[in-house]
Design an enzyme around this catalytic site. Structure first.
Site, PDB file in Angstrom:
ATOM      1  N   GLU A 182      47.396  38.939  38.901  1.00 21.47           N
ATOM      2  CA  GLU A 182      47.418  37.403  38.131  1.00 21.47           C
ATOM      3  C   GLU A 182      48.108  37.935  36.743  1.00 21.47           C
ATOM      4  OE1 GLU A 182      43.560  35.164  39.616  1.00 21.47           O
ATOM      5  OE2 GLU A 182      43.333  36.205  37.445  1.00 21.47           O
ATOM      6  N   GLU A 374      43.231  35.228  46.772  1.00 23.80           N
ATOM      7  CA  GLU A 374      41.791  35.075  46.220  1.00 23.80           C
ATOM      8  C   GLU A 374      41.637  33.431  46.346  1.00 23.80           C
ATOM      9  OE1 GLU A 374      40.892  36.264  42.082  1.00 23.80           O
ATOM     10  OE2 GLU A 374      42.127  38.148  42.504  1.00 23.80           O
TER      11      GLU A 374
HETATM   12  C1  BG6 Z   1      40.775  36.375  39.358  1.00 26.22           C
HETATM   13  C2  BG6 Z   1      40.514  37.851  39.549  1.00 26.22           C
HETATM   14  O1  BG6 Z   1      40.749  35.934  37.973  1.00 26.22           O
HETATM   15  O2  BG6 Z   1      39.253  35.815  39.503  1.00 26.22           O
HETATM   16  C3  BG6 Z   1      39.207  38.493  39.775  1.00 26.22           C
HETATM   17  O3  BG6 Z   1      41.570  38.417  39.774  1.00 26.22           O
HETATM   18  C4  BG6 Z   1      38.102  37.833  39.390  1.00 26.22           C
HETATM   19  O4  BG6 Z   1      39.211  39.883  39.509  1.00 26.22           O
HETATM   20  C5  BG6 Z   1      38.221  36.408  40.115  1.00 26.22           C
HETATM   21  O5  BG6 Z   1      36.742  38.270  39.833  1.00 26.22           O
HETATM   22  C6  BG6 Z   1      36.889  35.467  39.971  1.00 26.22           C
HETATM   23  O6  BG6 Z   1      36.574  35.266  38.725  1.00 26.22           O
HETATM   24  P1  BG6 Z   1      35.158  35.644  38.282  1.00 26.22           P
HETATM   25  O7  BG6 Z   1      35.323  35.701  36.538  1.00 26.22           O
HETATM   26  O8  BG6 Z   1      34.003  34.678  38.588  1.00 26.22           O
HETATM   27  O9  BG6 Z   1      34.750  37.180  38.723  1.00 26.22           O
END
Ligand code: BG6
Length: 476
Positions: A182, A374
């Site tokens: 990211e 993701e």
């Molecule tokens: C992304 C990241 O921003 O979102 C992850 O690459 C992160 O590392 C994921 O865990 C989800 O966000 P959060 O804050 O719910 O863990």
């Protein structure tokens, strides 16, 4: 619901990151990383924003990364569970500070290398393809303290030593690489994204974009090196994705959405096309940003990525006026709440159709294969008396998103694979909580670090197993 046909080679799987899962933060020579000084609780955000000048580990404070879910010691059990679901790909990251504990050594830490060799071999044992991020929100703290982290061009050389070591040591074990997780997030949480700490009077925009330029140079050099070491290596950039919609058809809202999208995509434009986009010049001049470039930089940046990877949790929305009272935060980026979509327990939007829209706009822009690395729903889960979690809400979220991904494939978008975020429960990057769970596998641990760390299959575990076995055609 019947989804469209996914290609036979489609890589189904899940994702974690070293700093949110491994723990063992000082074991076998590992050095302290940025994430290891980010506390749980009220000071967390300030540290992540780079506003806290003196970062040391306070024994009175809880740091979630120190033990996380103890993946470091339990990876065999965990990979076996992922294999049971039928995973074809597993995304994780390498903790830079396991390989180079201080970041600036000439020689790597052999114990760190061995850990990842064992981990990738364990994946291969089950025919699971590792997808590996070199830098996912953790940088050796020594580089921050001694060099100012990515402010300093010297860090490009240290990163290249690290990247070259990884490409060489894991040659043949890893084919799919991502350089920076990211990359656009460094603009929003600069200590997390780039190890940046600000002093009074700093021009923050200048520092962030200069650090971003250094990461772009490092990413391009690493891409070149990966290809030289093994022509089969595939290297991707990684975007915190989710298109901005205009809040209305007021041309001022429409223009604001264009600007917000450009802010997100600027680094990806460079990584994918090999040069800064033309809109950057005006933006830099109006923001009083002067990127210092070396004469060789234009040539270096021509080493573009093979594919575009991205995270997608939700779309976003832009109004002409993006002032604080108008916005909330979805995956670390400000958005005007969209009245047409629901939100999660953590206030993040839920917009499956937005995934199809985002995939189409990214592909239209770059014409390179996409990898959705993701996607998922952070939710509170409860273990039932029968020892499972009835996470129908998670199944519904993923089903709708996979359906829309299928629609994007029908639209003609080439997609290499799909890794859901946090396939096993792990520490939340934004809040440091364990209670914000994404996994198919429940981990017994609470926000203060108590619990047995026992792993339990959730209902979604069996659902995803079926999705993979049917190559995405059975989402019921
Ligand atoms: C992304 C990241 O921003 O979102 C992850 O690459 C992160 O590392 C994921 O865990 C989800 O966000 P959060 O804050 O719910 O863990």
């Amino acid at each position: 619901m019947q989804s469209s046909k996914f290609p036979d080679s489609f890589l189904w799987g899940g994702a974690i990151a070293a700093n949110q899962a491994e723990g063992a933060y000082r074991e076998n020579g590992k050095g302290i990383a940025t994430v290891d000084v980010i506390p749980y609780g009220k000071d967390r955000l300030n540290v992540k924003l780079g506003n806290e000048p003196h970062l040391t580990i306070d024994p009175e404070v809880f740091y979630p990364s120190h033990e996380a879910i103890d993946f470091y010691h339990r990876y065999k059990e965990d990979i076996a569970l992922l294999a049971e679901m039928g995973f074809k790909v597993f995304r994780t990251s390498i903790a830079w500070s396991r390989i180079f504990p201080q970041g600036d050594e000439a020689e790597p830490n052999q114990q760190g290398i061995q850990f990842y060799k064992d981990l990738f071999n364990e994946c291969r044992k089950y025919n699971i393809e590792p997808l590996v991020t070199l830098c996912h929100f953790d940088i050796p703290m020594n580089l921050v303290e001694k060099y100012g982290s990515w402010r300093n061009r010297k860090v490009v050389d240290f990163f290249m030593n690290y990247a070259t070591t990884c490409f060489t040591e894991f040659n043949g074990l890893v084919k799919y690489w991502l350089t920076f997780n990211e990359i656009n997030i460094l603009l929003h949480i600069p200590f997390t994204g780039a190890g940046l700490i600000f002093k009074e009077g700093d021009n923050k925009q200048q520092i962030k974009y200069q650090a971003g330029h250094h990461q772009l140079i490092a990413s391009a050099l690493a891409t070149k090196k990966a290809h030289e070491i093994n022509a089969n290596n595939q290297v991707g950039c990684m975007l915190a994705g989710g298109d901005f919609y205009p809040y209305s058809c007021d041309p001022n809202d429409v223009w604001s959405a264009i600007e917000q999208n450009r802010e997100n995509l600027l680094f990806i434009d460079v990584q994918s096309r090999g040069y800064y986009p033309s809109y950057a010049a005006r933006f830099f001049s109006e923001q009083n940003i002067q990127i210092h470039q070396e004469p060789e930089d234009a040539e270096i940046l021509k080493n573009t990525v093979d594919f575009i990877s991205f995270s997608y949790y939700s779309s976003r929305c832009a109004k002409a006026n993006m002032s604080d009272e108008n916005v909330s935060v979805t995956n670390l980026i400000n958005t005007v709440p969209n009245p047409y979509i629901k939100i999660s327990e953590w206030g993040w939007g839920i917009d499956p159709k937005g995934l199809r829209i985002t995939m189409n706009t990214i592909f239209d822009r770059y014409q390179k294969p996409l990898f959705l690395v993701e996607n998922g729903l952070g939710a509170n889960d409860e273990l039932t008396g029968e020892g499972t979690v009835e996470d129908d809400y998670r199944i519904a979220y993923l089903r709708d998103h996979i359906h829309e991904m299928g629609e994007a494939i029908k639209d003609g978008v080439p997609i290499i694979g799909y890794t859901t975020w946090g396939c096993i429960d792990l520490v939340s990057a934004s809040t440091g909580e364990m209670s914000k769970r994404y996994g198919f596998i429940y981990v017994d641990r609470d926000n203060q670090g108590h619990g047995t760390l026992t792993r339990t299959r959730k209902k979604s575990f069996y659902w995803y197993q079926k999705v993979i076995a049917s190559n995405g055609s059975d989402l019921s």
